[in-house]
Design a protein around this motif. Structure first.
Motif, mmCIF file in Angstrom:
data_model
loop_
_atom_site.group_PDB
_atom_site.id
_atom_site.type_symbol
_atom_site.label_atom_id
_atom_site.label_comp_id
_atom_site.label_asym_id
_atom_site.label_seq_id
_atom_site.Cartn_x
_atom_site.Cartn_y
_atom_site.Cartn_z
ATOM 1 N N ASP A 115 36.669 64.248 53.800
ATOM 2 C CA ASP A 115 37.823 64.301 54.700
ATOM 3 C C ASP A 115 38.888 65.247 54.179
ATOM 4 O O ASP A 115 39.483 66.009 54.915
ATOM 5 C CB ASP A 115 38.422 62.896 54.881
ATOM 6 C CG ASP A 115 37.422 61.960 55.547
ATOM 7 O OD1 ASP A 115 36.521 62.472 56.241
ATOM 8 O OD2 ASP A 115 37.535 60.728 55.350
ATOM 9 N N GLN A 119 39.609 63.006 48.572
ATOM 10 C CA GLN A 119 38.388 62.187 48.586
ATOM 11 C C GLN A 119 37.384 62.670 47.540
ATOM 12 O O GLN A 119 36.402 61.986 47.253
ATOM 13 C CB GLN A 119 37.757 62.251 49.992
ATOM 14 C CG GLN A 119 36.956 61.009 50.351
ATOM 15 C CD GLN A 119 36.171 61.180 51.649
ATOM 16 O OE1 GLN A 119 36.309 62.171 52.360
ATOM 17 N NE2 GLN A 119 35.337 60.198 51.968
ATOM 18 N N ARG A 129 22.891 64.711 53.436
ATOM 19 C CA ARG A 129 22.852 64.430 54.864
ATOM 20 C C ARG A 129 21.820 65.409 55.438
ATOM 21 O O ARG A 129 22.057 66.618 55.480
ATOM 22 C CB ARG A 129 24.238 64.673 55.487
ATOM 23 C CG ARG A 129 24.264 64.482 57.001
ATOM 24 C CD ARG A 129 25.663 64.646 57.546
ATOM 25 N NE ARG A 129 26.179 65.989 57.266
ATOM 26 C CZ ARG A 129 27.457 66.346 57.440
ATOM 27 N NH1 ARG A 129 28.355 65.473 57.867
ATOM 28 N NH2 ARG A 129 27.847 67.581 57.158
ATOM 29 N N VAL A 145 27.394 64.044 51.523
ATOM 30 C CA VAL A 145 28.547 63.220 51.932
ATOM 31 C C VAL A 145 28.778 62.152 50.860
ATOM 32 O O VAL A 145 27.853 61.822 50.107
ATOM 33 C CB VAL A 145 28.296 62.533 53.297
ATOM 34 C CG1 VAL A 145 28.229 63.544 54.430
ATOM 35 C CG2 VAL A 145 27.026 61.675 53.261
ATOM 36 N N THR A 149 29.297 56.813 52.913
ATOM 37 C CA THR A 149 29.331 57.247 54.315
ATOM 38 C C THR A 149 28.077 56.759 55.049
ATOM 39 O O THR A 149 26.958 56.921 54.557
ATOM 40 C CB THR A 149 29.392 58.788 54.401
ATOM 41 O OG1 THR A 149 30.446 59.247 53.561
ATOM 42 C CG2 THR A 149 29.620 59.260 55.821
#
Lengths: 325, 352
Positions: A115, A119, A129, A145, A149
């Protein structure tokens, strides 16, 4: 320089539409990616290198011992891109990271979709991912990620079975090309319907189009010389092959032409004559487009056409009056 | 190894955009300047010519061939080119002289990066399967390297800012520099992060320009009757392209090249280091084991102006000219290529 040149520039994209063979080691890694799996390779010291390399970076021994590696791991270092470039894999701010996957001993480079920079931290855990559709490319990992998540695993199953042996790897680079000073002055005159070359102050040869130097003497060409529309055919070829995107229908004649007063030839089209009548030494003249169509381009001249003057003997072509005088 | 003399060096101003100047128009003024310094007329008066450049920078195929138009290569000359920084063209020329195939050489480097997006262009020099398709750029790698060093306590942000402040201050005396002026460490640290943890000033600027040098045997330099500095040692080493296998906190290849070139065999008065990012100057000072007595980057270095493919040769030229001008007796020049100081060339020079 006689005057500061107008800056003429044009945007263009250079495309390198390469396909690359992968070899067995990279190929096996990419084949595994297509199946959404990670494999590393054992180095000479038994450590698992990720992504796999063909030869050990220290011992230079050929490597072949593949090892399964997890698709999750730890960020070892990272940088935060707050203003992604057009070519970057993410449109919104993201992190580059060196990620040591579980089961590997060296980190691999990829990007992390986070984000914001807050983070991100060294030591954080991330997971791959996977792309919805895989092809056997490094981009089959659609970034990493943070491990917490939730990902929808709505993947298209890979149906290809043949191992990856080659990949398409097109590369497009965008430039804003700027004409040199000499070229810019030449094009500016051409836009006014004039053919202006440059004379070498040392050997007095006249160059058109000029590039700013005398290639023979290595000195700047500064004197500008306006040349006539008349030229001599130095050499020519008849083109029978249709060239994609070329509006001219074959067969047509392309000739090396030496303008009167110049010491170097340039290429242009020859027309208004039978192709079989074209010969070395033939005298020709420029046929300009209507003035309202003139731009910064050699296309201002539509083509050259023969004129009723005696041929120039072959041995005299290109050795026309030194210095154009 | 025989001593090789540097008799002439010239460089253009570092500018963000050279505008309407093509490669020939960039090169010709620096060539004329080194001919003048040496007292010769043209490239015909040296035995060998070698250049360094990269066509991808300006996106013009065979720009390096077009550059030959600046030389006056009629009748034909012995000529070569490296698709690298011209410091490696110097290395090739130095080898020619060592082998007895030439007594003198002209070396030039040029770069026109302004037409393209340089970090993205440079991303395409990386591994074509694992890295280039992601378009990961040079700044990203440098930023990740800086973070490792910061988090391991090997450098501080203040030390990085000190490098930048000194560069800008030294560059005030360099007429060719692009970025110069008095700026304090506190002011620099107050700037926002650009590509975290790097601030914009931690990264070298993008510059257009060119440089040229003439080298020769000591006998030839005496014949020409010009002042000169000598290359006592030169060596270059490269590290693996597998970035995960490298220790980014130090420059092993620089250490090896420094040892082979003989950096430690005497005091170093002046050093010019090709550090495109502020923290890399600290890595290099450590790898070369430079003492506090060494004046580092008196020109401002590449943080004050970085002509890709010419900056490495310019580091060597800067040191040579300072030695010739009596600013020191012994100097070290460094050139680099690739991500995170992957490949490094070290030259040891002495005044005469």
């Amino acid at each position: 320089m006689s005057s500061s040149a107008e800056i003429l520039s044009q945007a263009f994209t250079l495309g390198y539409t390469y396909t690359r063979s992968t070899g067995p080691i990279v190929g096996q890694f990419l084949t595994a990616l297509r199946d959404r799996k990670m494999v590393g390779i054992k180095g000479s010291d038994g450590k698992v290198l990720m992504p796999p390399v063909e030869f050990d970076p220290v011992s230079a021994q050929a490597l072949s011992d593949f090892v399964d590696v997890a698709d999750c791991g730890v960020v070892q270092t990272w940088s935060w891109v707050s203003e992604p470039r057009k070519a970057h894999p993410s449109d919104k701010p993201f992190a580059w990271a060196l990620i040591k996957l579980d089961g590997a001993d060296t980190p691999m480079l990829h990007w992390v979709d986070a984000d914001d920079a807050a983070q991100m931290s060294t030591g954080m855990r991330v997971k791959a991912r996977w792309a919805e559709k895989t092809q056997g490319l490094i981009s089959d990992i659609n970034g990493f990620v943070p491990e917490a998540t939730a990902l929808s695993e709505d993947y298209q199953a890979n149906e290809a079975e043949e191992p990856i042996t080659g990949i398409d790897s097109p590369s497009y680079l965008t430039y804003n090309f700027t004409a040199g000073g000499a070229t810019a002055r030449y094009l500016a005159e051409l836009k006014k319907g004039k053919l202006v070359g440059q004379r070498c102050p040392s050997c007095e040869n006249v160059y058109i189009p000029p590039r700013g130097s005398c290639a023979a003497c290595g000195v700047a060409t500064t004197d500008e010389v306006e040349l006539t529309n008349k030229a001599t055919v130095e050499s020519f070829t008849i083109v029978y092959i249709p060239i994609p995107n070329n509006p001219i229908k074959p067969p047509y004649v392309i000739a090396n032409l030496v303008l009167d007063g110049a010491n170097i030839s340039f290429l242009h089209l020859l027309s208004e004559c039978k192709n079989e009548d074209v010969r070395i030494g033939m005298r020709v003249e420029a046929v300009w487009k209507p003035e309202e169509e003139w731009g910064y381009a050699m296309e201002n001249i539509q083509y050259f056409k023969p004129i009723d003057e005696p041929d120039v003997p072959v041995e005299e072509i290109g050795k026309l009056k030194k210095g154009g005088r | 190894m025989r001593d090789v003399a540097i008799v002439a060096f010239a460089q253009s101003d570092c500018v963000r955009d050279a505008g309407a100047r093509n490669e020939v128009e960039l090169i010709m003024p620096v060539l004329q300047e080194v001919y003048k310094q040496t007292g010769i007329n043209s490239a015909q008066d040296v035995d060998f010519t070698c250049s360094g450049s990269c066509d991808y920078q300006q996106g013009a195929a065979f720009a390096f061939v077009a550059g030959v138009d600046a030389l006056g290569a009629v009748p034909p000359i012995k000529e070569s080119h490296v698709e690298m920084d011209a410091a490696w063209a110097l290395y090739e020329s130095w080898l020619k002289i060592q082998m007895g195939q030439a007594e003198s050489a002209l070396i030039y480097g040029f770069g026109k990066s302004s037409p393209g997006e340089l970090p993205i262009v440079l991303s395409q020099q990386l591994d074509p399967y694992y890295l280039a398709p992601l378009w990961v750029d040079t700044i990203a790698f440098a930023a990740m390297q800086a973070r490792v060093m910061l988090e391991q306590g090997l450098i501080t942000e203040a030390e990085m800012a000190e490098v930048v402040a000194r560069s800008r201050k030294n560059a005030a005396n360099n007429p060719h520099a692009q970025l110069k002026g008095d700026v304090s460490v506190d002011e620099l640290l107050a700037e926002p992060e650009y590509e975290s943890p790097l601030r914009r000033h931690d990264c070298c600027p993008i510059s257009d320009g060119a440089c040229a040098m003439i080298i020769c045997t000591v006998e030839k330099a005496k014949e020409w009757g010009k002042p000169y500095a000598v290359i006592k040692g030169i060596d270059h080493r490269i590290e693996t392209h597998h970035i995960g296998s490298r220790d980014l906190t130090q420059s092993i290849s620089t250490k090896q090249a420094a040892e082979a070139a003989g950096v430690a065999q005497g005091p170093v008065d002046i050093a010019e280091l090709y550090a495109p990012f502020s923290h890399q100057e600290i890595i290099l000072r450590r790898a070369l084991n430079l003492s506090d007595d060494t004046k580092v980057n008196p020109s401002g270095g590449v943080l004050a102006g970085n002509v890709m493919m010419a900056s490495g040769l310019s580091r060597i030229g800067e040191v040579a000219m300072r030695l010739i001008n009596g600013e020191g007796k012994r100097g070290v020049a460094h050139a680099t290529s690739g991500p995170c100081l992957q490949q490094n060339l070290v030259t040891v020079l002495e005044a005469q």
